[in-house]
Design an enzyme around this catalytic site. Structure first.
Site, PDB file in Angstrom:
ATOM      1  N   TYR A 278       0.718  21.013  49.149  1.00 46.72           N
ATOM      2  CA  TYR A 278       0.369  20.637  50.518  1.00 46.72           C
ATOM      3  C   TYR A 278       0.496  21.851  51.428  1.00 46.72           C
ATOM      4  CZ  TYR A 278       5.465  19.993  50.273  1.00 46.72           C
ATOM      5  OH  TYR A 278       6.808  20.168  50.041  1.00 46.72           O
TER       6      TYR A 278
ATOM      7  N   ASP B 239       9.066  15.378  51.794  1.00 48.02           N
ATOM      8  CA  ASP B 239       9.847  16.601  51.606  1.00 48.02           C
ATOM      9  C   ASP B 239      10.425  17.115  52.923  1.00 48.02           C
ATOM     10  OD1 ASP B 239       9.222  16.387  48.938  1.00 48.02           O
ATOM     11  OD2 ASP B 239       7.940  18.165  48.868  1.00 48.02           O
TER      12      ASP B 239
ATOM     13  N   GLY C  80      18.546  15.419  42.288  1.00 48.56           N
ATOM     14  CA  GLY C  80      18.196  15.856  40.945  1.00 48.56           C
ATOM     15  C   GLY C  80      17.352  14.781  40.285  1.00 48.56           C
TER      16      GLY C  80
ATOM     17  N   TYR D 242       9.206   9.347  47.187  1.00 46.91           N
ATOM     18  CA  TYR D 242       8.388   9.781  46.045  1.00 46.91           C
ATOM     19  C   TYR D 242       7.889   8.579  45.242  1.00 46.91           C
ATOM     20  CZ  TYR D 242       8.873  14.923  45.999  1.00 46.91           C
ATOM     21  OH  TYR D 242       8.765  16.265  46.255  1.00 46.91           O
TER      22      TYR D 242
ATOM     23  N   TYR E 299      21.971  10.904  43.361  1.00 52.07           N
ATOM     24  CA  TYR E 299      20.520  10.890  43.554  1.00 52.07           C
ATOM     25  C   TYR E 299      19.855  12.258  43.656  1.00 52.07           C
ATOM     26  CZ  TYR E 299      20.624   5.875  43.973  1.00 52.07           C
ATOM     27  OH  TYR E 299      20.776   4.545  43.693  1.00 52.07           O
TER      28      TYR E 299
ATOM     29  N   HIS F  65      14.683  10.215  49.694  1.00 55.95           N
ATOM     30  CA  HIS F  65      13.613  11.073  49.179  1.00 55.95           C
ATOM     31  C   HIS F  65      13.060  10.518  47.867  1.00 55.95           C
ATOM     32  CE1 HIS F  65      12.035  14.876  47.280  1.00 55.95           C
ATOM     33  NE2 HIS F  65      11.411  14.883  48.441  1.00 55.95           N
ATOM     34  N   ASP F  66      13.949  10.072  46.985  1.00 53.61           N
ATOM     35  CA  ASP F  66      13.506   9.452  45.724  1.00 53.61           C
ATOM     36  C   ASP F  66      12.621   8.240  46.001  1.00 53.61           C
ATOM     37  OD1 ASP F  66      15.017  11.327  44.368  1.00 53.61           O
ATOM     38  OD2 ASP F  66      16.436   9.890  43.512  1.00 53.61           O
TER      39      ASP F  66
ATOM     40  N   GLY G  32      16.221  11.492  38.525  1.00 59.99           N
ATOM     41  CA  GLY G  32      16.694  10.111  38.457  1.00 59.99           C
ATOM     42  C   GLY G  32      17.647   9.779  39.582  1.00 59.99           C
TER      43      GLY G  32
END
Length: 118
Positions: free
Chosen positions: A67, A92, A30, A52, A28, A48-49, A32
């Protein structure tokens, strides 16, 4: 945005590992992601993916959103107003803190995702 995310990672891990080391790690970290995370650090990237993805559903563009944040005592802290900036910053910051706690296993860098990420 992704540059700020890299800086947050440096803040949280005290600069002990280059941000790019996380760009091709596990299933996960990087671009995709698929399958089962290979370890705790890869799970941080999966979360995190997903964060997002939620930001995208809210109409945000997380990889491009600028931000406001600061690094205090190796803790990234967001200070953006509510909305996309705040949401993406929180994604993040949570990931950077997660990365700092999770062990980095060199054997999970640049793995064969076709074989290991099912």
């Amino acid at each position: 945005n992704l540059i700020q995310f890299g800086n947050m990672i440096q803040c949280a891990n005290k600069g002990s590992r280059p941000s790019l080391d996380y760009a091709d790690y596990g299933c996960y970290c990087g671009w995709g992601g698929s399958g089962t995370p290979v370890d705790e650090l890869d799970r941080c990237c999966q979360v995190h993916d997903n964060c997002y993805e939620q930001a995208g559903k809210k109409g945000c563009f997380p990889k491009l959103t600028l931000y406001s944040w600061k690094c205090t005592g190796n803790v990234p802290t967001c200070n953006s107003k509510p909305g996309c900036k705040s949401f993406v910053c929180a994604c993040d910051a949570a990931a950077a803190k997660c990365f700092a706690k999770a062990p980095y296993k060199k054997e999970n860098y640049n793995i064969d995702t076709k074989k290991r990420c099912k």
